[in-house]
Each structure stands twice: as C-alpha cells, then as structure tokens.
Design a protein around this motif. Structure first.
Motif, PDB file in Angstrom:
ATOM      1  N   THR A 199       0.939  -1.371  -0.030  1.00 14.27           N
ATOM      2  CA  THR A 199       0.075  -0.043   0.039  1.00 14.27           C
ATOM      3  C   THR A 199       0.947   1.344   0.020  1.00 14.27           C
ATOM      4  O   THR A 199       0.254   2.388   0.040  1.00 14.27           O
ATOM      5  CB  THR A 199      -1.141  -0.101   1.336  1.00 14.27           C
ATOM      6  OG1 THR A 199      -0.046   0.050   2.501  1.00 14.27           O
ATOM      7  CG2 THR A 199      -1.759  -1.240   1.201  1.00 14.27           C
TER       8      THR A 199
ATOM      9  N   THR B  16       5.287  -4.000   5.520  1.00 17.43           N
ATOM     10  CA  THR B  16       4.372  -2.888   5.517  1.00 17.43           C
ATOM     11  C   THR B  16       4.611  -1.929   6.566  1.00 17.43           C
ATOM     12  O   THR B  16       5.483  -2.114   7.490  1.00 17.43           O
ATOM     13  CB  THR B  16       3.164  -3.363   5.918  1.00 17.43           C
ATOM     14  OG1 THR B  16       1.842  -2.564   6.018  1.00 17.43           O
ATOM     15  CG2 THR B  16       2.796  -4.105   7.512  1.00 17.43           C
TER      16      THR B  16
ATOM     17  N   GLU C 291       2.124  -0.113   7.599  1.00 18.28           N
ATOM     18  CA  GLU C 291       0.599  -0.034   8.056  1.00 18.28           C
ATOM     19  C   GLU C 291       0.750  -0.702   9.683  1.00 18.28           C
ATOM     20  O   GLU C 291       0.361  -1.672   9.839  1.00 18.28           O
ATOM     21  CB  GLU C 291      -0.550  -0.488   7.297  1.00 18.28           C
ATOM     22  CG  GLU C 291      -0.626  -0.010   5.913  1.00 18.28           C
ATOM     23  CD  GLU C 291      -1.389   1.455   5.766  1.00 18.28           C
ATOM     24  OE1 GLU C 291      -1.497   1.792   6.765  1.00 18.28           O
ATOM     25  OE2 GLU C 291      -0.636   2.404   5.008  1.00 18.28           O
TER      26      GLU C 291
END
Ligand SMILES: Nc1ncnc2c1ncn2[C@@H]1O[C@H](COP(=O)(O)OP(=O)(O)O)[C@@H](O)[C@H]1O
Ligand SMILES: [Mg+2]
Lengths: 242, 247
Positions: free
Chosen positions: B165, B194, B196
């Motif tokens: 992402t 990640t 996140e």
C-alpha cells in the motif's frame, strides 16, 4: 523530364515495385531476425542457471554481439557485393540475394532498437512474470516483447523508410530497383541529369508518403486509451523520416 | 509445511544487506515485517522467491532447499505468490488476461477454466466488473487488488507482499488492506512488509522488526507494539506513530 518519365514508365514502375518490395519485405524479415538477435543479445546469466546453461547463454550473447558489430560496422554495398559476387551469384537471383542482404542488414539495426526497448522497459514486468512462475523465455514472449514492439513501433517504421532509400545500393548486385532503373534510363537516353532527378523525386514522394503514414499510425495508436507509444527521445518520426 | 531461513546473508558487492537471518514461518501464519527503509526487508522477501541470490545460508520452502544447485526457480516461484509495491501488472494485457496468462502457460489450464477462476478471484477483490478493462484505466488501489488476484490464480502456498500500500493514495489503502485481512482470515500464509502499523497490530500473528539487515526483535503484535524490548524498536515505533516538529 516528363517525356523521359513517360517514355521509360514501365522501367520506373518496375523500379518502384522492387524498391517497395525490398523495403517492406526486408523490414518485415528484419524485425523477425532482429527480435531473435535482441533476445540473444540480452541473455543474462543467473545464479540459478547450471554451468552448461551459463556457457550456452554466454556463447549466444557473443554471437549476437559480433554479428551486430560486423553488420553495423561495414557498408551494405560491401556486404551485398561480398555475398552476391563472392558466394551466391551462380545460383541465387539478384532480387532474392538483395532481399537476404537487406533483411539481415536491417536486422542488426532493429536488434539494437529492440534491445534498448527491452532495457528501457520497467524491470518490474519481468519480475512479476517470474514471480508467477514463468520462465525467462515465456516472460520474453508473452510479456516483454509485445510491449517492446509496441513502444518501438515508431523506430521500427522509421527503419522501413530508411530501407526505401538504402535499397538503392543493391543496384550494385543488379537488383532492378528504382536507382537501377534510373541508371538504365540515363544510359540509354543520355539524359543523365533528368533520369536521376526523376529517381530523386520518386524517392522523395515515397518517403514523404511513408513518413506521413507513420505519423498517422503512431498518433492513432497513441490516442487509444492504454495503448501509448513512446517516441524515441532523440528524434521524432517526422524528423527522422526524410 | 513451512518456510525456514537459516543464517541467511546477502551482500550486494561489498555492501552487506542481510547479516544472518534466522526465521521460521509456519503454514497458516501471518507475519508482518516492519523496519526502517534500507533495513533489508525487500531483500529478505526477494530472497525467498529467488529474485535475489542469497550469498550464504539456507532457505527451505517446505522441504526444498533453495540454495541447492539443482533447484528450478520457476517451480519454487509458482508456489510463492508475490505482490509488489508498484503492482507490476502486465501493461500489454487487460485485467482478465493478466489473471489467466500464468495458469494457462504453467498449469496448462484451458481458457474456460482459467477465466472462471480468474473471475472468481476478481470478484473476491471486488473488481469482477473490470475484467475487460485495460490495466492503464485502473486506479492504484484497483491495480493492487488485481495484482493480488493475479498472484492467487496460481494457488500459491505462500504469499509475499512488499509494501503493497506504500504507493497508494490514502483513501484507497483500506480497500487493499481489507482484501488482505480477508485472505489472512481464510488461513493463507502471508509474509507482509508494511508500514501500516494498525494493520500489523490487528492482522499479524507475529511481527518482525528489522534493523540493519537483522531481525532485531520479534513477537506477537502486543509484544512488539506495547512492550518493545529493544531501544531501536522503540525509537522506530515512536518515529512512525507520532509526529513532532522538534527537529
Ligand atoms: N539490487 C541492489 N543492488 C545494490 N544494492 C541494493 C540492491 N537492492 C537493495 N540494495 C541495498 O540494500 C539495502 C536494503 O535494501 P532493501 O532490502 O530494499 O531495504 P528495505 O526494503 O528495507 O527498504 C539498501 O541499502 C539498498 O540500497
Ligand atoms: Mg523495500
């Protein structure tokens, strides 16, 4: 000059036909051979390859490198004379010999166009293909080359225009293309200046039409959503054309 | 069934990027890898499917040792799906063809079977209606969901995500994370690099913190996020979760 053109019309028409044949067929075969050469030229040895594969890949790459260097480093007129008079004049008609020469000559230039297209393509495309389990060859055929061909379209079509002009040197091996026709007209009519003027004008018309056609195709391809064609940075098709 | 990494090192020339990684990932586990940029997260992931050559050490996927000379990389890679930061969808194909090419070529699936399965997976990521679209017409979030569907068409045993992402606009990050959460809940084995942190906290079974080419600390999300032991981990978490204009 017009009278001369009319008098020798069949000769010039024959010349135009042979020139266009050599340019179109030569570029077509040149793209096929050039793609193979580019594939050979871009072989890279991977740590996952076995020893034999490593050796084969290296040899294949060097064959392509040497071939491309020799073809691009010598004039086509010399290649044609060497090939025709030195090797095949006894059994191969000049037209076929001319087609072989122009195809294998333009292939070396096209190989470099395609190779730089392969190098310019985002390496993520190859990695994604590999990560799905494709072999390098499968990735080349199904993912890389289709994109490279599309991106290289302007440069490849430009090669066609170059070949319209460069096929003139094949007159040295008695191919009856346009320049050969005008030479014949000049020597039998004694109107040397006019004959070559006619040839020049016809070449100009052919290349102008082709380069306009190329621009049209390129623009149309570019306009379709998701089908962008990138022009080579160094030249626009129009500049390179004539 | 597991991924086992033993004393893996990786250097680019003189530059040591991974310095002795030991790691074991069980079937069904969801492992999130966090750490600063340059700490070697991508390189570790890329060694697992042989996009990078390990310099030394061993990597076992199930019982096959990737550092074996006789290993065929294609055979390994098709069992490990990979999702890249920049999607890497095939620009010459539409959405459906992106998802059917590999199964047709590698699993020799016929067109109908491959397309039915691709449409199923596109439905799962919410993009069934886009199957005939050219990939250039999709937004980043849509592209990434197609990339996930594409990887799943090969029925991989493991999925590797490298900052899936990080290249997305904030408003579509959630769409992609939701798809990944659903996959995690279905029991897919996933290794996810990640930034996140909320996602890692809620979805991961285990979180690894990488620093300078090592796994400096690992544990449950709770252990890593609530009670980090290492100073470097604390500093990293402070930097990514709070913003001050002190500097
Ligand atoms: N192909 C490469 N060649 C040389 N150095 C590389 C290459 N790939 C990564 N590196 C270096 O390895 C280090 C770790 O990179 P990477 O694994 O991408 O870290 P991360 O994903 O954690 O940001 C970086 O210093 C990077 O510059
Ligand atoms: Mg990275």
């Amino acid at each position: 000059m017009w009278d001369l053109f009319i008098d020798y019309l069949p000769l010039f028409i024959e010349g135009i036909k042979v020139t266009l044949f050599l340019a179109i067929a030569g570029t077509f075969f040149g793209v096929l051979i050039g793609a193979i050469l580019a594939f050979m030229r871009t072989q890279t040895v991977h740590f996952t390859d076995g020893v034999i594969v490593k050796v084969i890949k290296t040899v294949i790459r060097w064959i392509a490198v040497i071939y491309i260097d020799i073809i691009r480093g010598t004039p086509m007129i010399v290649q044609a004379s060497l090939f025709y008079y030195g090797l095949v004049s006894g059994f191969m008609p000049p037209l076929i010999a001319g087609l072989v020469i122009i195809s294998f000559n333009t292939a070396a230039y096209i190989a470099e166009i395609i190779r730089s297209g392969i190098n310019a393509l985002d390496s993520g495309q190859m990695e994604a293909a590999k990560s799905l389990g494709l072999t390098e060859g499968q990735a080349m055929i199904h993912v890389i080359l289709p994109q490279v061909m599309k991106n290289s379209l302007p440069a490849l079509l430009n090669e066609l225009i170059v070949n319209v002009k460069d096929s003139a040197v094949l007159s040295v091996i008695q191919v009856t293309e346009l320049f050969y026709s005008s030479k014949s007209a000049a020597s039998s009519s004694y109107q040397v200046l006019e004959s070559y003027m006619i040839a020049a004008i016809i070449y100009l018309i052919l290349t102008l039409i082709l380069s306009r056609g190329v621009s049209y195709i390129v623009n149309r391809t570019t306009k379709k959503p998701g089908r962008q064609v990138t022009l080579p940075v160094s030249q626009t098709v129009e500049e390179a054309g004539v | 069934m597991s991924i086992r990494v033993k004393n893996l090192t990786k250097s680019f020339g003189e530059h040591r990027v991974l310095t002795g990684i030991d790691l074991e990932i069980q079937k069904g586990e969801v492992v999130c890898i966090i750490g600063a940029s340059g700490s070697g997260k991508s390189t570790l992931l890329r060694c697992l499917n042989l996009l990078e050559q390990p310099s030394s050490g061993d990597i076992y996927i199930d019982d096959e040792n990737l550092t074996d000379q006789s290993i065929q990389p294609e055979k390994i890679r098709k069992r490990l799906g990979m999702v890249f930061q920049h999607f890497n969808l095939f620009d010459n194909l539409n959405v459906l063809d992106n998802c059917t090419m590999a199964p047709k070529l590698i699993h020799k699936e016929n067109k109908e079977v491959a397309e039915a399965r691709a449409l199923d997976l596109l439905k799962k990521v919410g993009l069934e209606a886009f199957s005939q679209q050219h990939v250039a017409n999709l937004s980043g979030g849509q592209k990434q969901r197609v990339a996930i569907a594409r990887a799943l068409t090969m029925n991989p045993d493991y999925m590797l995500f490298d900052e899936p992402t990080s290249a997305l606009d904030p408003e579509v990050v959630g769409d992609v994370l939701n798809v990944m959460r659903d996959l995690a809940q279905e029991g897919l084995t996933m290794v996810i690099v990640t930034h996140e942190m909320q996602f890692a906290r809620h979805v991961a079974d285990r979180v690894l913190f990488m620093d300078g080419g090592k796994i400096l600390e690992q544990g449950t999300p709770e252990q890593i996020f609530e009670h980090p032991q290492q100073q470097r981990t604390k500093e990293f978490l402070r930097r990514v979760t709070t913003w001050t204009d002190a500097n």
